[in-house]
Motif scaffolding. Structure first.
Motif, PDB file in Angstrom:
ATOM      1  N   GLN A   3      47.480  40.138  38.218  1.00 46.38           N
ATOM      2  CA  GLN A   3      47.272  41.456  38.801  1.00 46.38           C
ATOM      3  C   GLN A   3      45.846  41.962  38.586  1.00 46.38           C
ATOM      4  OE1 GLN A   3      50.409  44.079  38.170  1.00 46.38           O
ATOM      5  NE2 GLN A   3      49.576  45.626  39.521  1.00 46.38           N
ATOM      6  N   ILE A   4      45.257  41.658  37.460  1.00 43.13           N
ATOM      7  CA  ILE A   4      43.878  42.094  37.213  1.00 43.13           C
ATOM      8  C   ILE A   4      42.925  41.394  38.174  1.00 43.13           C
ATOM      9  CG2 ILE A   4      43.404  40.435  35.368  1.00 43.13           C
ATOM     10  CD1 ILE A   4      42.206  43.969  35.263  1.00 43.13           C
ATOM     11  N   TYR A   5      43.206  40.130  38.501  1.00 37.56           N
ATOM     12  CA  TYR A   5      42.386  39.414  39.483  1.00 37.56           C
ATOM     13  C   TYR A   5      42.518  40.050  40.862  1.00 37.56           C
ATOM     14  CZ  TYR A   5      41.506  35.664  36.161  1.00 37.56           C
ATOM     15  OH  TYR A   5      41.097  34.950  35.078  1.00 37.56           O
ATOM     16  N   LYS A   6      43.733  40.373  41.254  1.00 36.26           N
ATOM     17  CA  LYS A   6      43.958  41.003  42.561  1.00 36.26           C
ATOM     18  C   LYS A   6      43.248  42.354  42.655  1.00 36.26           C
ATOM     19  CE  LYS A   6      48.513  39.012  43.363  1.00 36.26           C
ATOM     20  NZ  LYS A   6      49.940  39.329  43.505  1.00 36.26           N
ATOM     21  N   ARG A  10      40.133  43.028  45.168  1.00 31.20           N
ATOM     22  CA  ARG A  10      40.311  44.082  46.168  1.00 31.20           C
ATOM     23  C   ARG A  10      39.203  45.137  46.047  1.00 31.20           C
ATOM     24  NH1 ARG A  10      45.342  46.050  45.028  1.00 31.20           N
ATOM     25  NH2 ARG A  10      46.219  44.267  46.091  1.00 31.20           N
ATOM     26  N   ARG A  11      38.871  45.498  44.814  1.00 32.38           N
ATOM     27  CA  ARG A  11      37.782  46.465  44.609  1.00 32.38           C
ATOM     28  C   ARG A  11      36.439  45.905  45.061  1.00 32.38           C
ATOM     29  NH1 ARG A  11      37.111  48.157  38.861  1.00 32.38           N
ATOM     30  NH2 ARG A  11      35.640  49.595  39.773  1.00 32.38           N
ATOM     31  N   ALA A  12      36.255  44.589  44.910  1.00 33.44           N
ATOM     32  CA  ALA A  12      34.990  43.972  45.290  1.00 33.44           C
ATOM     33  C   ALA A  12      34.806  43.930  46.800  1.00 33.44           C
ATOM     34  CB  ALA A  12      34.908  42.562  44.717  1.00 33.44           C
ATOM     35  N   ASP A 112      40.362  38.397  29.857  1.00 29.52           N
ATOM     36  CA  ASP A 112      40.940  38.395  31.205  1.00 29.52           C
ATOM     37  C   ASP A 112      40.191  39.363  32.124  1.00 29.52           C
ATOM     38  OD1 ASP A 112      42.798  36.560  30.368  1.00 29.52           O
ATOM     39  OD2 ASP A 112      44.363  38.067  29.997  1.00 29.52           O
ATOM     40  N   TYR A 113      39.830  40.504  31.587  1.00 29.80           N
ATOM     41  CA  TYR A 113      39.079  41.479  32.377  1.00 29.80           C
ATOM     42  C   TYR A 113      37.720  40.913  32.786  1.00 29.80           C
ATOM     43  CZ  TYR A 113      36.258  45.558  33.478  1.00 29.80           C
ATOM     44  OH  TYR A 113      35.410  46.440  34.085  1.00 29.80           O
ATOM     45  N   PHE A 114      37.022  40.296  31.835  1.00 34.37           N
ATOM     46  CA  PHE A 114      35.701  39.734  32.159  1.00 34.37           C
ATOM     47  C   PHE A 114      35.798  38.551  33.111  1.00 34.37           C
ATOM     48  CE2 PHE A 114      34.059  41.744  28.143  1.00 34.37           C
ATOM     49  CZ  PHE A 114      33.265  42.658  28.813  1.00 34.37           C
ATOM     50  N   ALA A 116      38.135  38.155  35.429  1.00 36.13           N
ATOM     51  CA  ALA A 116      38.436  38.742  36.736  1.00 36.13           C
ATOM     52  C   ALA A 116      37.197  39.392  37.341  1.00 36.13           C
ATOM     53  CB  ALA A 116      39.559  39.771  36.603  1.00 36.13           C
ATOM     54  N   LYS A 117      36.422  40.048  36.519  1.00 35.31           N
ATOM     55  CA  LYS A 117      35.180  40.668  36.980  1.00 35.31           C
ATOM     56  C   LYS A 117      34.202  39.601  37.456  1.00 35.31           C
ATOM     57  CE  LYS A 117      34.327  44.501  36.578  1.00 35.31           C
ATOM     58  NZ  LYS A 117      34.450  45.621  37.533  1.00 35.31           N
ATOM     59  N   TRP A 118      34.073  38.513  36.690  1.00 38.62           N
ATOM     60  CA  TRP A 118      33.173  37.424  37.063  1.00 38.62           C
ATOM     61  C   TRP A 118      33.593  36.806  38.390  1.00 38.62           C
ATOM     62  CZ3 TRP A 118      34.167  32.226  37.859  1.00 38.62           C
ATOM     63  CH2 TRP A 118      33.044  31.430  38.034  1.00 38.62           C
ATOM     64  N   LEU A 119      34.881  36.553  38.567  1.00 44.01           N
ATOM     65  CA  LEU A 119      35.364  35.963  39.805  1.00 44.01           C
ATOM     66  C   LEU A 119      35.133  36.895  40.990  1.00 44.01           C
ATOM     67  CD1 LEU A 119      36.882  33.576  41.110  1.00 44.01           C
ATOM     68  CD2 LEU A 119      38.985  34.906  40.772  1.00 44.01           C
ATOM     69  N   ALA A 120      35.363  38.177  40.813  1.00 50.40           N
ATOM     70  CA  ALA A 120      35.168  39.135  41.899  1.00 50.40           C
ATOM     71  C   ALA A 120      33.699  39.238  42.290  1.00 50.40           C
ATOM     72  CB  ALA A 120      35.711  40.501  41.488  1.00 50.40           C
ATOM     73  N   VAL A 121      32.812  39.252  41.312  1.00 54.54           N
ATOM     74  CA  VAL A 121      31.375  39.310  41.607  1.00 54.54           C
ATOM     75  C   VAL A 121      30.923  38.034  42.303  1.00 54.54           C
ATOM     76  CG1 VAL A 121      29.086  39.367  40.541  1.00 54.54           C
ATOM     77  CG2 VAL A 121      30.841  40.939  39.777  1.00 54.54           C
ATOM     78  N   PHE A 122      31.403  36.892  41.833  1.00 51.99           N
ATOM     79  CA  PHE A 122      31.041  35.611  42.431  1.00 51.99           C
ATOM     80  C   PHE A 122      31.500  35.536  43.887  1.00 51.99           C
ATOM     81  CE2 PHE A 122      32.205  31.184  43.367  1.00 51.99           C
ATOM     82  CZ  PHE A 122      30.968  30.583  43.216  1.00 51.99           C
TER      83      PHE A 122
END
Length: 157
Positions: A3-6, A10-12, A112-114, A116-122
């Motif tokens: 869910q954190i990844y989603k 989505r925010r990205a 997990d937060y970092f 997910a953040k890294w994947l979204a930025v990438f």
């Protein structure tokens, strides 16, 4: 954990900065297409006996990544890093200053937060710089032939 990844992806992708970055990239690639459209047609109408009649202009010699003598390519690749980091690059800073990251870390692990953040930025950076290039390539596919790049023609960098 999923869910954190989603949420981060989505925010990205659903923000105004992503739309701005895509719009700037698409405008530059569209200007390149419109400006090189007459030149491509001129290359396709060359008289018999010239080197261009043996090897006419094609997709691989005209799209923005291979055409090394235009200002659009220079501008696009000059602002390439900015187009990649505008959509979601400053989100970690915004989340820490706004308190959003602290709320997420209380519920989830920090790692997990970092991630997910890294994947979204990438993903957001990659999409924001490759979508305009793909659209430019597809636009040239509609008007130029697809010939195998010939190294002896000296048309390629």
């Amino acid at each position: 954990m999923k869910q954190i990844y989603k949420i981060e992806i989505r925010r990205a992708f659903l923000n105004k900065r992503m739309l701005f970055s895509l719009t700037v990239g698409i405008i530059i690639c569209a200007v390149h297409f419109v400006q090189w459209l007459p030149t491509t047609f001129d290359y396709l109408k060359t008289p018999e006996g010239t080197i261009l009649s043996f090897y006419p202009a094609n997709v691989f010699s005209e799209w923005i990544c291979s055409n090394n003598y235009n200002w659009e390519q220079y501008v696009y690749f000059l602002i390439f890093p900015l187009l990649a980091c505008i959509p979601y690059g400053a989100s970690l800073y915004d989340d820490w200053n706004g308190g959003y990251a602290k709320n997420i870390i209380i519920k989830r692990r920090k790692r997990d937060y970092f991630r997910a953040k890294w994947l979204a930025v990438f993903l957001s950076g990659g999409v924001s710089v490759t979508v305009p290039l793909i659209l430019n390539f597809l636009a040239f596919l509609t008007i130029a032939p697809v010939n195998k790049p010939e190294i002896a023609s000296l048309f390629y960098a």
